[in-house]
Design an enzyme around this catalytic site. Structure first.
Site, PDB file in Angstrom:
ATOM      1  N   SER A 110     -10.086   4.554  30.734  1.00 45.97           N
ATOM      2  CA  SER A 110      -8.671   4.779  30.448  1.00 45.97           C
ATOM      3  C   SER A 110      -8.112   5.872  31.364  1.00 45.97           C
ATOM      4  O   SER A 110      -8.199   5.768  32.581  1.00 45.97           O
ATOM      5  CB  SER A 110      -8.491   5.127  28.964  1.00 45.97           C
ATOM      6  OG  SER A 110      -7.137   5.047  28.594  1.00 45.97           O
ATOM      7  N   GLU A 204      -7.246  -2.986  34.520  1.00 45.72           N
ATOM      8  CA  GLU A 204      -7.022  -3.210  33.090  1.00 45.72           C
ATOM      9  C   GLU A 204      -5.943  -2.246  32.622  1.00 45.72           C
ATOM     10  O   GLU A 204      -5.673  -1.245  33.284  1.00 45.72           O
ATOM     11  CB  GLU A 204      -8.310  -3.020  32.292  1.00 45.72           C
ATOM     12  CG  GLU A 204      -8.877  -1.608  32.303  1.00 45.72           C
ATOM     13  CD  GLU A 204      -8.265  -0.681  31.250  1.00 45.72           C
ATOM     14  OE1 GLU A 204      -7.896  -1.166  30.161  1.00 45.72           O
ATOM     15  OE2 GLU A 204      -8.162   0.525  31.527  1.00 45.72           O
ATOM     16  N   HIS A 269      -9.633  -1.866  26.972  1.00 46.23           N
ATOM     17  CA  HIS A 269      -9.244  -1.436  25.632  1.00 46.23           C
ATOM     18  C   HIS A 269      -9.449  -2.546  24.605  1.00 46.23           C
ATOM     19  O   HIS A 269      -8.518  -2.958  23.902  1.00 46.23           O
ATOM     20  CB  HIS A 269      -7.782  -0.980  25.639  1.00 46.23           C
ATOM     21  CG  HIS A 269      -7.548   0.275  26.432  1.00 46.23           C
ATOM     22  ND1 HIS A 269      -7.494   0.276  27.807  1.00 46.23           N
ATOM     23  CD2 HIS A 269      -7.344   1.556  26.034  1.00 46.23           C
ATOM     24  CE1 HIS A 269      -7.266   1.514  28.227  1.00 46.23           C
ATOM     25  NE2 HIS A 269      -7.178   2.302  27.182  1.00 46.23           N
TER      26      HIS A 269
END
Length: 295
Positions: A110, A204, A269
């Site tokens: 992330s 992503e 995620h």
């Protein structure tokens, strides 16, 4: 350069370079980590009183990361969660001192994408884009794949995705880089960003509207960052809108590059997300939905 494998009895340092760490999720993850036969050193920022949307002030987060890396007992620096803030501390880290220290593994994902790029570029080390322990997505499958990646990486060199499909067919071999799209786009122009030339790029994201994804992809294209790319691993796009809309967007913006693209690879995620080594050489087979990490 590949960092050393983690061994039973080693120390894993848990740090918080971005957002505040939910204590209940941390307490749930700690027995899992300790069950791997390692000591877990919890950084000061992990349990600090949050500073708004940050786990602690920039200087404190940078010092926590630096201290963990310079600790000779630590073999892995594992980030507890993402959120926001990693970029703010990068210029406060003494990369020269870290380069002189014993190599170790950075793991996380992330917002930690910015830290992956920094360690890849400044220290020349492979890193692990992995699930974050102090989140709801650190399930049994995600934790086990991270454990194997740390302790027995040869056991997980072939990463398969039952959900993947070829958005553009073919195979490609190159250096695996990338991570969170928003962090890659916002990192353009910084010393760590480098280039995606001759690379397979993982992309992503989460909770981004299609037009924002379009804007970020367009920026990567217009600045030339994607020139010479060899392939794409398109991970999860959780809560980013209609999957068919995102899929069409990827074809529209990235399709003209003419490289293999694996869609919906399940990295990011989502539950059971596998760990992938950034900076490693890898072969992508978009048709088979596989990513082979080369020795």
């Amino acid at each position: 350069m590949k960092p050393p494998k983690t061994q039973p009895g080693d120390t894993i340092a848990l740090v918080a370079p971005a957002g505040p760490v939910p204590p209940e999720l941390l307490d749930k993850a700690l027995p899992v980590l300790r069950g791997w036969g390692v000591d877990v050193h919890i950084g000061d920022c992990v349990r600090a009183t949050p500073t708004g949307y940050l786990s602690a002030p920039d200087e404190a987060r940078a010092a926590e990361f630096t201290d963990a890396w310079l600790n000779p007992r630590v073999t892995c620096v594992l980030t507890a969660r993402g959120g926001y803030g990693t970029q703010r501390m990068l210029d406060l880290v003494d990369w020269t001192a870290l380069a002189a220290a014993r190599p170790k593994t950075l793991a996380g994902s992330s917002d930690v994408t910015a830290l992956h790029r920094a360690v890849n570029v400044h220290l020349g080390l492979e890193t692990l884009f992995s699930p974050l322990p102090a989140t709801t997505l650190f399930d049994n499958a995600a934790a086990e794949h991270l454990r194997l990646s740390l302790f027995e990486p040869d056991e997980v060199r072939l990463i398969t995705s039952p959900t993947s499909s070829p958005l553009a067919p073919g195979t490609a071999t190159g250096t695996l880089i990338g991570g969170n799209l928003a962090l890659l786009a916002s990192g353009l122009g910084t010393p760590e960003q480098g280039s995606a030339r001759e690379a397979i790029v993982l992309l992503e994201d989460v909770t981004e509207s299609p037009y924002r994804i379009d804007r970020m992809l367009t920026q990567l294209l217009r600045c030339g960052w994607l020139d010479g790319i060899r392939g794409f691993v398109l991970g999860s796009w959780e809560s980013c809108g209609d999957p068919e809309t995102i899929q069409a967007l990827m074809l529209d913006r990235l399709g003209p590059l003419g490289v293999p693209m694996a869609w919906n690879f399940g990295i990011g995620h989502v539950p059971a997300s596998p760990t992938v080594p950034l900076g490693a050489q890898a072969t992508l087979d978009a048709d088979a939905g596989t990513l082979l990490i080369l020795p």
